[in-house]
Design a protein around this motif. Structure first.
Motif, PDB file in Angstrom:
ATOM      1  N   THR A  79       0.420  -1.099  -0.072  1.00 31.48           N
ATOM      2  CA  THR A  79       0.031  -0.255   0.054  1.00 31.48           C
ATOM      3  C   THR A  79       1.226   0.750  -0.251  1.00 31.48           C
ATOM      4  O   THR A  79       1.846   1.635   0.904  1.00 31.48           O
TER       5      THR A  79
ATOM      6  N   ARG B 223      -4.864   8.655  -8.245  1.00 26.44           N
ATOM      7  CA  ARG B 223      -4.169   9.106  -7.873  1.00 26.44           C
ATOM      8  C   ARG B 223      -2.557   8.757  -8.751  1.00 26.44           C
ATOM      9  O   ARG B 223      -3.605   7.202  -9.789  1.00 26.44           O
TER      10      ARG B 223
ATOM     11  N   SER C 178      -8.511  -1.035  -6.452  1.00 28.08           N
ATOM     12  CA  SER C 178      -8.204   0.696  -5.821  1.00 28.08           C
ATOM     13  C   SER C 178      -9.041   0.403  -4.321  1.00 28.08           C
ATOM     14  O   SER C 178      -9.654  -0.790  -4.168  1.00 28.08           O
ATOM     15  N   VAL C 179      -9.156   1.510  -3.225  1.00 30.30           N
ATOM     16  CA  VAL C 179      -9.851   1.709  -1.953  1.00 30.30           C
ATOM     17  C   VAL C 179     -10.132   3.083  -2.262  1.00 30.30           C
ATOM     18  O   VAL C 179      -9.543   3.692  -2.357  1.00 30.30           O
ATOM     19  N   PRO C 180     -11.259   3.399  -2.003  1.00 30.85           N
ATOM     20  CA  PRO C 180     -11.724   4.973  -1.938  1.00 30.85           C
ATOM     21  C   PRO C 180     -11.771   5.888  -0.477  1.00 30.85           C
ATOM     22  O   PRO C 180     -11.354   5.158   0.531  1.00 30.85           O
ATOM     23  N   CYS C 181     -10.806   6.537  -1.128  1.00 25.89           N
ATOM     24  CA  CYS C 181     -10.229   7.488   0.138  1.00 25.89           C
ATOM     25  C   CYS C 181     -10.482   9.050  -0.652  1.00 25.89           C
ATOM     26  O   CYS C 181     -10.663   9.621  -1.324  1.00 25.89           O
ATOM     27  N   ALA C 182     -10.598   9.920   0.225  1.00 26.19           N
ATOM     28  CA  ALA C 182     -10.913  11.071   0.820  1.00 26.19           C
ATOM     29  C   ALA C 182      -9.838  12.217   1.470  1.00 26.19           C
ATOM     30  O   ALA C 182      -9.569  11.866   2.746  1.00 26.19           O
TER      31      ALA C 182
ATOM     32  N   THR D 127     -16.089  13.589   4.281  1.00 28.99           N
ATOM     33  CA  THR D 127     -14.976  12.021   3.984  1.00 28.99           C
ATOM     34  C   THR D 127     -15.045  11.277   4.914  1.00 28.99           C
ATOM     35  O   THR D 127     -13.842  10.055   4.154  1.00 28.99           O
TER      36      THR D 127
ATOM     37  N   SER E 201      -5.555   4.395  -4.776  1.00 27.95           N
ATOM     38  CA  SER E 201      -6.731   5.220  -5.349  1.00 27.95           C
ATOM     39  C   SER E 201      -6.741   4.914  -6.656  1.00 27.95           C
ATOM     40  O   SER E 201      -5.904   5.637  -6.812  1.00 27.95           O
TER      41      SER E 201
ATOM     42  N   GLN F 297     -14.159   7.193   4.102  1.00 27.34           N
ATOM     43  CA  GLN F 297     -13.218   6.683   4.622  1.00 27.34           C
ATOM     44  C   GLN F 297     -13.938   5.411   5.127  1.00 27.34           C
ATOM     45  O   GLN F 297     -12.669   4.773   5.604  1.00 27.34           O
TER      46      GLN F 297
ATOM     47  N   GLY G 299     -13.372   3.140   2.478  1.00 27.81           N
ATOM     48  CA  GLY G 299     -12.435   2.702   2.242  1.00 27.81           C
ATOM     49  C   GLY G 299     -12.364   1.935   3.408  1.00 27.81           C
ATOM     50  O   GLY G 299     -11.153   0.764   2.796  1.00 27.81           O
ATOM     51  N   LEU G 300     -11.566   1.950   4.502  1.00 27.53           N
ATOM     52  CA  LEU G 300     -11.567   0.997   5.662  1.00 27.53           C
ATOM     53  C   LEU G 300     -12.673  -0.444   5.581  1.00 27.53           C
ATOM     54  O   LEU G 300     -11.846  -1.113   5.231  1.00 27.53           O
TER      55      LEU G 300
END
Length: 130
Positions: free
Chosen positions: A33, A68, A83-87, A101, A65, A105, A108-109
């Protein structure tokens, strides 16, 4: 106690052996990661390349992400990425954008935990991100 006077030989690639135990019917795997900048991504790819040289049967994967830099660099290096969502957290802290956000998160977790439960990697390597 050594107190800094002991000299231990540093392991080289040739002296390291692959001792990863297979836990299920899939080959053993390592997840990386990293993200945000090349300063986090390129070291992870270099570590993955070295590990694949020592343990060619080991399955290597990346988590990152979609929006990115890692989404472009990792596939060009020959490794799969999920992919894992993040903000990011916005200023001021008490803003409506941070409610969104927090939801992203949490999603994503949950997705990261799902990926870990599904792949059951022998190790997870994090090289940072931003």
């Amino acid at each position: 106690m050594c107190r800094g006077r002991c000299v231990r030989p540093r392991p080289t690639v040739r002296s390291i052996r692959c001792h990863v135990v297979q836990r299920n019917d899939r080959p053993p795997s390592i997840l990386f990661t990293c993200g945000g900048t090349g300063g986090h991504i390129y070291p992870a790819v270099a570590i993955a390349d070295r590990i694949k040289r020592v343990c060619p049967d080991l399955e290597v994967g990346f988590i990152g992400s979609r929006d990115r830099l890692e989404w472009d660099i990792v596939p060009k290096s020959g490794y799969p990425i999920r992919s894992v969502p993040c903000a990011p957290i916005h200023r001021p802290i008490a803003s409506f954008r941070n409610v969104r956000t927090i939801l992203i998160q949490v999603l994503g977790l949950l997705k990261a935990l799902w990926l870990l439960a599904r792949r059951r990697p022998a190790a997870v390597v994090g090289t940072g991100g931003g």
